[in-house]
Motif scaffolding. Structure first.
Motif, PDB file in Angstrom:
ATOM      1  N   ALA A 101       0.869  -1.178  -0.025  1.00 14.36           N
ATOM      2  CA  ALA A 101      -0.052   0.054   0.023  1.00 14.36           C
ATOM      3  C   ALA A 101       1.079   1.209  -0.069  1.00 14.36           C
ATOM      4  N   PHE A 102       2.055   1.284   0.683  1.00 11.92           N
ATOM      5  CA  PHE A 102       3.009   2.483   0.898  1.00 11.92           C
ATOM      6  C   PHE A 102       3.482   2.425  -0.628  1.00 11.92           C
ATOM      7  N   GLN A 103       3.834   1.436  -1.308  1.00 14.54           N
ATOM      8  CA  GLN A 103       4.153   1.701  -2.605  1.00 14.54           C
ATOM      9  C   GLN A 103       3.373   2.064  -3.628  1.00 14.54           C
ATOM     10  N   VAL A 104       1.960   1.689  -3.520  1.00 12.39           N
ATOM     11  CA  VAL A 104       1.118   2.157  -4.416  1.00 12.39           C
ATOM     12  C   VAL A 104       0.912   3.690  -4.211  1.00 12.39           C
ATOM     13  N   GLY A 105       1.020   4.329  -2.889  1.00 10.77           N
ATOM     14  CA  GLY A 105       0.880   5.605  -2.866  1.00 10.77           C
ATOM     15  C   GLY A 105       2.168   6.223  -3.541  1.00 10.77           C
ATOM     16  N   VAL A 106       3.383   5.741  -3.512  1.00 12.65           N
ATOM     17  CA  VAL A 106       4.466   6.307  -4.062  1.00 12.65           C
ATOM     18  C   VAL A 106       4.446   6.480  -5.640  1.00 12.65           C
ATOM     19  N   ILE A 107       3.970   5.492  -6.082  1.00 17.39           N
ATOM     20  CA  ILE A 107       3.733   5.317  -7.773  1.00 17.39           C
ATOM     21  C   ILE A 107       2.414   6.307  -8.087  1.00 17.39           C
ATOM     22  N   HIS A 108       1.409   6.293  -7.280  1.00 17.25           N
ATOM     23  CA  HIS A 108       0.433   7.238  -7.469  1.00 17.25           C
ATOM     24  C   HIS A 108       0.848   8.722  -7.413  1.00 17.25           C
ATOM     25  N   ALA A 109       1.693   9.072  -6.343  1.00 18.00           N
ATOM     26  CA  ALA A 109       2.275  10.392  -6.271  1.00 18.00           C
ATOM     27  C   ALA A 109       3.145  10.942  -7.591  1.00 18.00           C
ATOM     28  N   LYS A 110       4.248   9.579  -7.918  1.00 20.27           N
ATOM     29  CA  LYS A 110       4.971   9.941  -9.080  1.00 20.27           C
ATOM     30  C   LYS A 110       4.266  10.146 -10.194  1.00 20.27           C
ATOM     31  N   PRO A 173      -8.770  23.223  -7.028  1.00 20.99           N
ATOM     32  CA  PRO A 173      -8.098  21.999  -7.591  1.00 20.99           C
ATOM     33  C   PRO A 173      -6.643  22.029  -7.392  1.00 20.99           C
ATOM     34  N   ASP A 174      -6.427  20.647  -7.293  1.00 24.57           N
ATOM     35  CA  ASP A 174      -4.637  20.460  -7.164  1.00 24.57           C
ATOM     36  C   ASP A 174      -4.185  20.091  -8.487  1.00 24.57           C
ATOM     37  N   GLY A 175      -3.195  20.762  -9.100  1.00 17.90           N
ATOM     38  CA  GLY A 175      -2.752  20.296 -10.412  1.00 17.90           C
ATOM     39  C   GLY A 175      -1.948  21.507 -10.992  1.00 17.90           C
ATOM     40  N   PRO A 176      -2.052  21.545 -12.324  1.00 15.18           N
ATOM     41  CA  PRO A 176      -2.166  20.404 -13.354  1.00 15.18           C
ATOM     42  C   PRO A 176      -1.306  19.169 -13.149  1.00 15.18           C
ATOM     43  N   SER A 177      -2.066  18.046 -12.992  1.00 18.08           N
ATOM     44  CA  SER A 177      -1.219  16.924 -12.644  1.00 18.08           C
ATOM     45  C   SER A 177      -1.677  15.674 -13.728  1.00 18.08           C
ATOM     46  N   PHE A 178      -0.849  14.796 -14.127  1.00 17.19           N
ATOM     47  CA  PHE A 178      -1.349  13.543 -14.676  1.00 17.19           C
ATOM     48  C   PHE A 178      -2.126  12.872 -13.973  1.00 17.19           C
ATOM     49  N   ILE A 179      -3.235  12.585 -14.508  1.00 19.32           N
ATOM     50  CA  ILE A 179      -4.495  11.873 -13.670  1.00 19.32           C
ATOM     51  C   ILE A 179      -4.658  10.635 -14.637  1.00 19.32           C
ATOM     52  N   HIS A 180      -4.979   9.378 -13.852  1.00 21.88           N
ATOM     53  CA  HIS A 180      -5.251   8.210 -14.509  1.00 21.88           C
ATOM     54  C   HIS A 180      -6.731   8.233 -14.785  1.00 21.88           C
ATOM     55  N   MET A 181      -7.580   8.702 -14.045  1.00 15.31           N
ATOM     56  CA  MET A 181      -8.890   8.427 -14.128  1.00 15.31           C
ATOM     57  C   MET A 181      -9.690   7.129 -13.977  1.00 15.31           C
ATOM     58  N   ASP A 182      -8.734   6.049 -13.808  1.00 19.76           N
ATOM     59  CA  ASP A 182      -9.327   4.654 -13.615  1.00 19.76           C
ATOM     60  C   ASP A 182      -8.190   3.906 -12.790  1.00 19.76           C
ATOM     61  N   PHE A 183      -7.700   4.563 -11.828  1.00 17.33           N
ATOM     62  CA  PHE A 183      -6.903   4.273 -10.743  1.00 17.33           C
ATOM     63  C   PHE A 183      -7.446   3.206  -9.786  1.00 17.33           C
ATOM     64  N   ASP A 233       1.091   7.796   3.718  1.00 17.89           N
ATOM     65  CA  ASP A 233       2.457   7.736   3.826  1.00 17.89           C
ATOM     66  C   ASP A 233       3.463   7.477   2.695  1.00 17.89           C
ATOM     67  N   GLY A 234       3.231   6.768   1.880  1.00 17.65           N
ATOM     68  CA  GLY A 234       3.908   6.653   0.644  1.00 17.65           C
ATOM     69  C   GLY A 234       3.558   7.593  -0.282  1.00 17.65           C
ATOM     70  N   TYR A 235       2.527   8.271  -0.486  1.00 20.74           N
ATOM     71  CA  TYR A 235       2.092   9.383  -1.221  1.00 20.74           C
ATOM     72  C   TYR A 235       2.959  10.637  -0.783  1.00 20.74           C
ATOM     73  N   ASN A 236       2.805  10.802   0.656  1.00 17.39           N
ATOM     74  CA  ASN A 236       3.392  11.971   1.096  1.00 17.39           C
ATOM     75  C   ASN A 236       5.004  12.071   0.957  1.00 17.39           C
ATOM     76  N   ARG A 239       5.067  13.715  -2.820  1.00 18.12           N
ATOM     77  CA  ARG A 239       4.339  15.175  -2.821  1.00 18.12           C
ATOM     78  C   ARG A 239       3.055  15.026  -1.960  1.00 18.12           C
ATOM     79  N   THR A 240       3.008  16.247  -1.482  1.00 16.37           N
ATOM     80  CA  THR A 240       1.972  16.365  -0.290  1.00 16.37           C
ATOM     81  C   THR A 240       0.479  16.058  -0.906  1.00 16.37           C
ATOM     82  N   LEU A 241      -0.149  15.005   0.004  1.00 10.32           N
ATOM     83  CA  LEU A 241      -1.369  14.485  -0.345  1.00 10.32           C
ATOM     84  C   LEU A 241      -2.342  15.611   0.076  1.00 10.32           C
ATOM     85  N   ILE A 242      -3.505  15.767  -0.731  1.00  9.30           N
ATOM     86  CA  ILE A 242      -4.599  16.782  -0.523  1.00  9.30           C
ATOM     87  C   ILE A 242      -5.509  16.167   0.553  1.00  9.30           C
TER      88      ILE A 242
END
Length: 286
Positions: A101-110, A173-183, A233-236, A239-242
């Protein structure tokens, strides 16, 4: 069409099997003569093909994704196709560890750290950030036409009123960021305790990150508080999580509503279970 695509890619195959749980494209798992596994993916439309093509070009070297071995832009019969490498592992499941789950946060934030490339003209992957509230409303109203045909009238009117009220309460809004839309878990590949990468870029945009947490929360994060914390924790760490609590109620609601419309478009009988699941979510949130 598949034979034509295989010929275009010039590959010799031992076997070809359609992947059953692909909802937005036709995907085939193929075994080459040397035993290697690759995938052929055929998006439903030319726009989806173009979005995915641009996504692979933008994300390469920044986020773990399959390697695009080849692509074909299609013809009057085919919207295009990709030849993709295999990511090692299996889809994310509820049994995954907090470490995963931590790694999922990391890759999502990347992925969310990827911004619109300067000087690059994009024809499929649009930047919706500057008009984000309008984009959300257009998406909702598009599905509303389908939802009206299958939902009880009183329930439908309550949903419309709730959408208008909640939309006004959203933070900036938080961005502009690359968003998956089906994550969601089915698009996240895990090999034992390591996230191998992300799949499926047909619906991607540049926009606000706030829309991109809903499906992961619904299918994974909401099931275990320890994994939810590990993900944060992984996401943060990247980058800072909203403030998810400020946006999740709205996007969980709109996702359920839009999913009901999706079921109507794709066939109520074929998607009966998904329809009932989202109807139950919608009723609870209303």
């Amino acid at each position: 069409m598949l034979d034509k695509i295989i010929s275009q890619f010039g590959v010799q195959l031992l076997s070809v099997n359609e992947v059953d749980d692909s909802f937005s494209s036709a995907v085939y798992k193929c075994t080459l003569l040397n035993g290697e596994t690759v995938f052929i993916k055929i998006p439903y439309t030319q726009l989806k093909f173009q979005r995915e093509l641009e996504a692979y070009e933008i994300l390469k070297g920044q986020v773990a994704i399959p390697e695009m071995l080849d692509y074909w832009s299609g013809d009057e019969e085919c919207p295009g196709a990709f030849l993709l490498s295999q990511l090692k592992g299996n889809v994310l499941t509820a049994q995954a560890s907090p470490q995963v789950a931590f790694q999922v946060g990391v890759i999502h934030a990347k992925m969310h750290s990827v911004q619109p490339p300067a000087g690059k003209v994009l024809t499929g992957l649009k930047n919706e950030f500057s008009d984000w509230p309008i984009f959300i409303e257009k998406q909702f109203n598009s599905f509303a036409e389908d939802v009206r045909e299958v939902l009880d009238k009183d329930l439908y009117n309550k949903a419309i009123s709730k959408f208008l009220k909640m939309k006004k309460e959203l933070p900036s809004p938080d961005g502009p960021s690359f968003i998956h839309m089906d994550f969601r878990p089915a698009n996240i590949i895990v090999d034992h305790d390591k996230v191998s990468g992300i799949l499926d870029f047909e619906s991607v945009r540049f926009g606000s990150t706030e829309i991109d947490f809903t499906k992961l929360y619904r299918d994974f994060l909401s099931l275990d508080s320890a994994k939810y914390k590990a993900y944060k924790d992984g996401y943060n760490s990247v980058r800072t999580l909203i403030d998810l609590e400020a946006v999740l109620p709205f996007y969980r609601f709109t996702d359920a509503f839009n999913s009901i419309g999706w079921c109507k478009r794709r066939g109520m009988k074929a998607n009966a279970a998904f329809y009932e699941e989202n109807l139950e979510i919608l009723k609870k949130l209303l």
